[in-house]
Design a protein around this motif. Structure first.
Motif, PDB file in Angstrom:
ATOM      1  N   ALA A 241      18.469  53.028  12.485  1.00 48.64           N
ATOM      2  CA  ALA A 241      18.842  51.624  12.363  1.00 48.64           C
ATOM      3  C   ALA A 241      18.750  51.219  10.897  1.00 48.64           C
ATOM      4  O   ALA A 241      17.902  51.701  10.159  1.00 48.64           O
ATOM      5  CB  ALA A 241      17.899  50.759  13.195  1.00 48.64           C
ATOM      6  N   LYS A 242      19.633  50.333  10.479  1.00 47.69           N
ATOM      7  CA  LYS A 242      19.615  49.841   9.098  1.00 47.69           C
ATOM      8  C   LYS A 242      18.443  48.889   8.946  1.00 47.69           C
ATOM      9  O   LYS A 242      18.309  47.919   9.680  1.00 47.69           O
ATOM     10  CB  LYS A 242      20.933  49.129   8.789  1.00 47.69           C
TER      11      LYS A 242
ATOM     12  N   ASP B 205      26.261  42.464   9.040  1.00 49.02           N
ATOM     13  CA  ASP B 205      24.850  42.736   8.775  1.00 49.02           C
ATOM     14  C   ASP B 205      24.360  42.309   7.393  1.00 49.02           C
ATOM     15  O   ASP B 205      23.215  42.548   7.051  1.00 49.02           O
ATOM     16  CB  ASP B 205      24.546  44.220   8.995  1.00 49.02           C
TER      17      ASP B 205
ATOM     18  N   ASP C 167      20.556  43.588   7.251  1.00 52.02           N
ATOM     19  CA  ASP C 167      19.845  44.161   8.392  1.00 52.02           C
ATOM     20  C   ASP C 167      20.869  44.408   9.488  1.00 52.02           C
ATOM     21  O   ASP C 167      21.835  43.647   9.613  1.00 52.02           O
ATOM     22  CB  ASP C 167      18.752  43.216   8.899  1.00 52.02           C
ATOM     23  N   ASP C 168      20.655  45.456  10.288  1.00 56.10           N
ATOM     24  CA  ASP C 168      21.632  45.775  11.322  1.00 56.10           C
ATOM     25  C   ASP C 168      21.766  44.668  12.368  1.00 56.10           C
ATOM     26  O   ASP C 168      22.789  44.553  13.032  1.00 56.10           O
ATOM     27  CB  ASP C 168      21.333  47.125  11.991  1.00 56.10           C
ATOM     28  N   SER C 169      20.776  43.785  12.489  1.00 54.66           N
ATOM     29  CA  SER C 169      20.864  42.678  13.446  1.00 54.66           C
ATOM     30  C   SER C 169      21.430  41.405  12.819  1.00 54.66           C
ATOM     31  O   SER C 169      21.692  40.431  13.514  1.00 54.66           O
ATOM     32  CB  SER C 169      19.480  42.376  14.024  1.00 54.66           C
TER      33      SER C 169
END
Length: 151
Positions: free
Chosen positions: A32-33, A102, A63-65
């Motif tokens: 995950a990033k 992201d 961020d991936d979220s």
């Protein structure tokens, strides 16, 4: 249908299924990033008789979220201040604009009058930051960048 064709078909389906499952397994094991604050910069412009001064801080937050917020605190190096992550939760926020799913570009601008500038410690200043991702992850950076205050 002969048994040979049926067996060959089953072997083909199992082989394709195995390759597909391996591909899914590889795709799902990508890391995950993580939440990052990059390309941070700060610029202080001293006020003049004709114009108000300013402090402008910008950073790229990813961020991936997605990005929820970026808190920012400027402080003089001479103060020996050492802000904590908990303290950063109650400081001012930068304005973050989404640039991709992201990543956001966050900017904090503060106007500085001549009277305020006269009270600022001249010399090196630090900026601390606390980034928060949409999934709740946080990244505290005690010294994100520096700038110089001149009179």
């Amino acid at each position: 249908m002969s048994k040979r064709i049926l067996v060959s078909s089953i072997i083909g389906v199992v082989a394709v299924g195995g390759v597909t499952a391996a591909g899914v397994a590889i795709a799902s094991t990508e890391p995950a990033k993580k939440l990052t604050v990059e390309n941070a910069s700060a610029r202080y412009v001293a006020p003049t008789d004709a114009k108000t001064g300013s402090l402008t801080f910008t950073a790229q937050v990813s961020d991936d979220s997605g990005v929820r917020s970026l808190k920012v605190l400027a402080w003089p190096a001479s103060s020996n201040l050492s802000p904590t992550e908990a303290e950063m939760r109650s400081v001012e926020s930068a304005t973050c604009r989404t640039t991709s799913d992201d990543t956001s570009r966050c900017t904090y601008t503060l106007k500085v009058t001549k009277a305020e500038a006269a009270e600022l410690a001249a010399g090196t200043w630090h900026i601390s930051s606390l980034a928060t991702a949409k999934d709740g992850d946080t990244r505290f950076t005690p010294r994100t960048t520096t700038f110089t205050v001149t009179h």
